[in-house]
Scaffold this motif. Sequence first.
Motif, short mmCIF file in Angstrom:
data_model
loop_
_atom_site.label_atom_id
_atom_site.label_comp_id
_atom_site.label_asym_id
_atom_site.label_seq_id
_atom_site.Cartn_x
_atom_site.Cartn_y
_atom_site.Cartn_z
N LEU A 113 0.81 -1.21 0.00
CA LEU A 113 0.00 0.00 0.00
C LEU A 113 0.85 1.27 0.00
CD1 LEU A 113 -2.94 -0.90 2.42
CD2 LEU A 113 -3.04 -0.55 -0.05
N ARG A 114 2.10 1.15 0.42
CA ARG A 114 2.99 2.32 0.37
C ARG A 114 3.33 2.68 -1.07
NH1 ARG A 114 5.25 4.72 4.19
NH2 ARG A 114 7.05 5.28 2.94
N LYS A 115 3.06 1.79 -1.98
CA LYS A 115 3.28 2.05 -3.40
C LYS A 115 1.92 1.93 -4.10
CE LYS A 115 7.81 2.50 -3.55
NZ LYS A 115 8.50 3.66 -4.16
N PRO A 116 1.16 3.01 -4.18
CA PRO A 116 -0.21 2.93 -4.70
C PRO A 116 -0.32 2.37 -6.12
CG PRO A 116 0.13 5.02 -3.57
CD PRO A 116 1.47 4.36 -3.67
N LEU A 117 0.69 2.58 -6.95
CA LEU A 117 0.63 2.02 -8.30
C LEU A 117 0.76 0.51 -8.27
CD1 LEU A 117 2.74 4.70 -10.19
CD2 LEU A 117 0.30 4.26 -10.47
N ILE A 118 1.65 0.02 -7.43
CA ILE A 118 1.82 -1.43 -7.29
C ILE A 118 0.60 -2.05 -6.62
CG2 ILE A 118 3.20 -3.23 -6.17
CD1 ILE A 118 4.55 -1.88 -8.57
N ALA A 119 0.03 -1.35 -5.64
CA ALA A 119 -1.14 -1.87 -4.94
C ALA A 119 -2.40 -1.78 -5.79
CB ALA A 119 -1.35 -1.10 -3.63
N GLY A 120 -2.36 -0.96 -6.84
CA GLY A 120 -3.54 -0.80 -7.69
C GLY A 120 -4.55 0.19 -7.16
N THR A 121 -4.18 1.00 -6.18
CA THR A 121 -5.11 1.98 -5.62
C THR A 121 -5.11 3.29 -6.39
OG1 THR A 121 -3.45 2.74 -4.03
CG2 THR A 121 -4.94 0.98 -3.32
N LEU A 122 -4.11 3.49 -7.27
CA LEU A 122 -4.08 4.64 -8.17
C LEU A 122 -3.68 4.15 -9.56
CD1 LEU A 122 -2.25 7.44 -6.10
CD2 LEU A 122 -4.70 7.28 -6.58
N THR A 123 -4.13 4.84 -10.56
CA THR A 123 -3.71 4.53 -11.92
C THR A 123 -2.48 5.36 -12.27
OG1 THR A 123 -5.03 6.26 -12.98
CG2 THR A 123 -6.12 4.13 -12.54
N LEU A 124 -1.81 4.95 -13.33
CA LEU A 124 -0.63 5.69 -13.79
C LEU A 124 -1.01 7.12 -14.17
CD1 LEU A 124 2.39 5.47 -14.46
CD2 LEU A 124 1.74 4.70 -16.75
N ARG A 125 -2.13 7.28 -14.83
CA ARG A 125 -2.58 8.62 -15.22
C ARG A 125 -2.81 9.51 -14.01
NH1 ARG A 125 -7.79 9.86 -19.17
NH2 ARG A 125 -7.57 12.15 -19.22
N GLU A 126 -3.43 8.94 -12.97
CA GLU A 126 -3.67 9.71 -11.74
C GLU A 126 -2.36 10.11 -11.08
OE1 GLU A 126 -7.97 7.83 -10.28
OE2 GLU A 126 -6.08 6.81 -9.78
N ALA A 127 -1.41 9.21 -11.06
CA ALA A 127 -0.12 9.49 -10.43
C ALA A 127 0.62 10.61 -11.17
CB ALA A 127 0.73 8.23 -10.38
N LEU A 128 0.61 10.55 -12.49
CA LEU A 128 1.28 11.59 -13.28
C LEU A 128 0.59 12.94 -13.10
CD1 LEU A 128 2.07 9.60 -16.53
CD2 LEU A 128 3.75 10.70 -15.02
N ALA A 129 -0.72 12.95 -13.09
CA ALA A 129 -1.45 14.20 -12.88
C ALA A 129 -1.11 14.80 -11.53
CB ALA A 129 -2.96 13.96 -13.01
N PHE A 130 -1.08 13.96 -10.51
CA PHE A 130 -0.72 14.42 -9.17
C PHE A 130 0.68 15.02 -9.15
CE2 PHE A 130 1.47 13.50 -5.17
CZ PHE A 130 0.62 14.09 -4.23
N ALA A 131 1.62 14.35 -9.80
CA ALA A 131 3.00 14.82 -9.81
C ALA A 131 3.13 16.19 -10.47
CB ALA A 131 3.89 13.81 -10.52
N TRP A 132 2.50 16.36 -11.61
CA TRP A 132 2.67 17.63 -12.33
C TRP A 132 1.89 18.76 -11.70
CZ3 TRP A 132 6.94 17.44 -14.41
CH2 TRP A 132 7.39 16.33 -15.13
N VAL A 133 0.75 18.48 -11.11
CA VAL A 133 0.00 19.53 -10.41
C VAL A 133 0.77 20.01 -9.18
CG1 VAL A 133 -2.08 20.00 -9.03
CG2 VAL A 133 -2.27 18.87 -11.25
N THR A 134 1.31 19.07 -8.39
CA THR A 134 2.07 19.48 -7.21
C THR A 134 3.36 20.18 -7.60
OG1 THR A 134 2.98 17.23 -7.09
CG2 THR A 134 1.11 17.74 -5.65
N ALA A 135 3.98 19.75 -8.69
CA ALA A 135 5.21 20.42 -9.15
C ALA A 135 4.91 21.86 -9.56
CB ALA A 135 5.82 19.65 -10.32
N ALA A 136 3.83 22.06 -10.31
CA ALA A 136 3.47 23.41 -10.75
C ALA A 136 3.14 24.31 -9.57
CB ALA A 136 2.28 23.34 -11.71
N ALA A 137 2.39 23.77 -8.60
CA ALA A 137 2.05 24.56 -7.42
C ALA A 137 3.30 24.89 -6.61
CB ALA A 137 1.05 23.79 -6.56
#
Length: 326
Positions: A104-128
């Motif tokens: 669960l510490r790795k949401p992509l491996i656990a399947g709790t987030l999709t790759l698209r969601e992870a990338l969106a999160f990364a770029w939104v937080t980076a921009a902010a």
Amino acid sequence: MTSEVQTGAFAAVGGARPESKARSFARLGKLDVYDYYPSIVVALAAVLLPLSRFEAAQGWTLGLFLAGEVLVVMAMVALDDVTGYRDGSDAANYGPNDPLRRKLRKPLIAGTLTLREALAFAWVTAAAGAVLWAGAVAVAPHRPGWTLVLVPVLFVVALQYSYGVKISYHGFQEVFLVGLGVALVLAPYGLVAGRFSWFVLVLAVLFGFGPLMFGVYSNTNDIPGDRAVGRPTVACLVSERGNAVFVGVLSAAEFLLGALASATGAAPWWFVVLMLPVTVLRARQYLTGFRRGDIMTARKQGFVVHRVSTVLLVCAALLHGAEAAA
């Protein structure tokens, strides 16, 4: 291939979503691993005294920089998870043969987030984070030229840790870990103090040693997965004995830096004495990892050592400031 890995991991955590999206995003951003964030406290301690000279603009600068730092680091670790998911290293390191780590510490491996969601999160937080750091520079009482270079370089390089140019995949992971800590102390310090300080550089390097020293123990545990994807950490490139020597040298170097700083006048004479508890704890960590062979417990001890070290670095900065103000 990645879909198969995700499906298998998803089944391993129960076949149903085990937690909320918000919780998964918090895990993706590693909010529970906050050990870079106290860099701002070290910078604050270095400029706080005398209190009569501490200005509101300095407080705003530090606050904005900290908020941006949290977001940039969250983006960095999220992109690290994206790369680890894509190349299979996280599936290997968090697989069924390593029960000490929870998927669960790795949401992509656990399947709790999709790759698209992870990338969106990364770029939104980076921009902010970029916006907040720009705000910190805008309200800063000082803008020495080296900080105007350091802040944008820090932003760009942080996101390249294991994404983009993939710094950690080209043999520079260990340098990056300590360098990030150094920059996260020096950049806000320069903006609020308006000058460079050799003593603050010593504080910054020792602060950076903390993430480095639990990083090298993680690398020791992750040798199979890192070798499989060609991630050339020192632990992967040398023998088992060579890696033990390398970590031992780093442990000794941490003490020697403080001793050299005290001997040369870059730090007060008492600085090396103040930091001795860190040396003792670091020796205990090394014995746990390389004498008892319990690498993951040693890694956990590294977090404690870093936090003790940070408290002592803050105390050192305050004492130094009090002496200067007297």
